[in-house]
Enzyme design. Structure first.
Site, PDB file in Angstrom:
ATOM      1  N   ASP A 131       1.934   6.392  -0.292  1.00 17.35           N
ATOM      2  CA  ASP A 131       2.532   4.857  -0.425  1.00 17.35           C
ATOM      3  C   ASP A 131       3.362   4.475   0.627  1.00 17.35           C
ATOM      4  OD1 ASP A 131       4.727   6.021  -0.755  1.00 17.35           O
ATOM      5  OD2 ASP A 131       5.608   5.204  -2.716  1.00 17.35           O
ATOM      6  N   MET A 132       4.202   3.454   0.596  1.00 22.22           N
ATOM      7  CA  MET A 132       4.739   2.940   1.493  1.00 22.22           C
ATOM      8  C   MET A 132       6.268   2.882   1.187  1.00 22.22           C
ATOM      9  SD  MET A 132       2.367  -0.333   2.401  1.00 22.22           S
ATOM     10  CE  MET A 132       3.087  -0.957   3.918  1.00 22.22           C
ATOM     11  N   ASP A 171      -6.794   3.015  -4.044  1.00 23.48           N
ATOM     12  CA  ASP A 171      -7.759   3.110  -2.786  1.00 23.48           C
ATOM     13  C   ASP A 171      -7.629   4.458  -2.611  1.00 23.48           C
ATOM     14  OD1 ASP A 171      -4.789   1.736  -1.843  1.00 23.48           O
ATOM     15  OD2 ASP A 171      -5.609   3.259  -0.454  1.00 23.48           O
ATOM     16  N   GLU A 211       3.063  -5.469  -9.618  1.00 23.37           N
ATOM     17  CA  GLU A 211       3.206  -4.229 -10.295  1.00 23.37           C
ATOM     18  C   GLU A 211       4.306  -4.549 -11.416  1.00 23.37           C
ATOM     19  OE1 GLU A 211       2.323  -1.349  -6.681  1.00 23.37           O
ATOM     20  OE2 GLU A 211       4.488  -2.068  -6.840  1.00 23.37           O
TER      21      GLU A 211
END
Lengths: 258, 258
Positions: free
Chosen positions: A190-191, A215, A28
């Site tokens: 997200d994480m 996704d 990213e």
């Protein structure tokens, strides 16, 4: 119930001179580093032992720092998850004193909320979905809902979709996560984001979160395969939006964004 | 596969002059603050905005700092979970330069591994059980297994049980957690330890983890009720062991512990 108002809102009329981009994955970060012509800082700003990376440069009159939590020295993969990104953000707020943080990267999207692959969202609110605790008072703490920094004019300029982000330390999701993500009214998963928001709010630093969809969370396709297939496409979509956002931020004050 | 060797092991022959106790809950901290006659430091050591607390004093020739992540300013409960404790530990390593960290507190125990209420364990290894990620390389990163700092002589002196700690941000556990906790060979389950170990290892600071059992993970009793019923008993058992450990550490070097 609406999440609590952020510290520091409404935004003050201070110029946006220094911007901190917090990015979890090298994939990213790479297109942004290239596009913004940032250079790696190897001056030893960070404490010995941390794998973090920092790239800096001037962009349209602003100082831009892009930081990543780097490669885990034991496992050799990007240091994803909430703990590394919160440590990185906490340290960089103190070391670099940014006027504004932008957390940008990829995420899952909920098709039930209209998300499609490579859509880019501006996040309106953050929550966690994997900090379950039924002891009175701890339910809401675990969710940790926070409003995003109010940037209506930036949103309007970028013509982005807006959505709630839900964060957890796993790439996949179990049935208990699904229930909480739905309660969180999440459009994007997200994480790292909610942990970065926790730190930014604690240290009263304005934060914008921009996430591109790799996704579809609420589809039967395996997350890992979809994620890897769409990572580059989504990362490039995010990069384009972040560059547009930086163009808009140039010569503006924080209060110009809301 | 054994987890990777810790940075800084074997331990050097440096005196144990400064000890940092990292404690998540106020209920766990209070008996230790009282017993060790520590005094609250309100000098503004920490960045503005953090709710952290610090109590310090001299104990048998050593400087002892006890820190907690404090009460969440929005929700009014103790700042449990991995992110606050990792930020606190990271900052305190830099600000206080401890020779040794002790993370102590309460936890769940697995009766299949012999754990009973108010048992106190010295942790031999830490892992996470709620960072699932099937992308190649990320499985082991998510687990994040780390050996504990080797302190065989301290263990022998304290006559404690030894066990593996597994950490997750939820008080309860879902079936996927159960599978990973079993794979982690866990005897003890908490909500902070592996994150504190991640930080301590990254910054090469020796760490001892001491956990007292409040609830049985592999029993049908609801965790929250068991936890609240046994919290004080387990916290006092931990307090007694930590004081014994400090007595042993007095006038010793780090290498005397292994």
């Amino acid at each position: 119930m609406a999440p609590p108002a952020l510290k520091g809102a409404p935004l003050p009329a201070t110029p946006v001179n220094t911007i901190l981009l917090v990015v979890a994955l090298q994939t990213e970060a790479a297109p942004l580093v290239k596009d913004l012509k940032l250079e790696e800082d190897t001056s030893g700003l960070f404490p010995a032992g941390v794998p973090w990376t920092k790239f800096s440069g001037e962009y349209k009159g602003m100082t831009v720092h892009l930081v990543t939590p780097g490669k885990d020295p034991i496992h050799g993969v990007d240091s994803v998850c909430t703990v590394p990104s919160s440590l990185l953000t906490f340290s960089c707020i103190q070391l670099l004193k940014p006027d504004l943080i932008i957390n940008c990267g990829t995420a899952g999207g909920f098709q039930a909320k209209g998300a499609a692959i490579a859509d880019v969202y501006l996040i309106s609110e953050t929550s966690f979905h994997d900090r379950r605790n039924t002891i009175p008072g701890y339910v809401e703490y675990g969710i940790g809902a926070l409003e995003a920094t109010p940037v209506a004019k930036l949103l309007s300029h970028l013509s982005l979709k807006e959505g709630v982000l839900t964060t957890g330390d796993s790439l996949d999701h179990v049935p208990e996560d699904d229930i909480i993500m739905k309660n969180n009214n999440a459009t994007v998963k997200d994480m790292e984001g909610a942990a970065i928001a926790y730190v930014a709010n604690m240290l009263s630093t304005p934060l914008i979160i921009i996430k591109g969809v790799t996704d579809i969370v609420d589809s039967p396709a395996p997350t890992d395969e979809e994620f890897l297939r769409n990572l580059h496409q989504a990362a490039h979509a995010v990069q384009a939006v972040v560059c547009d956002a930086l163009d808009f931020l140039s010569s503006k004050t924080l209060s110009d964004l809301q």
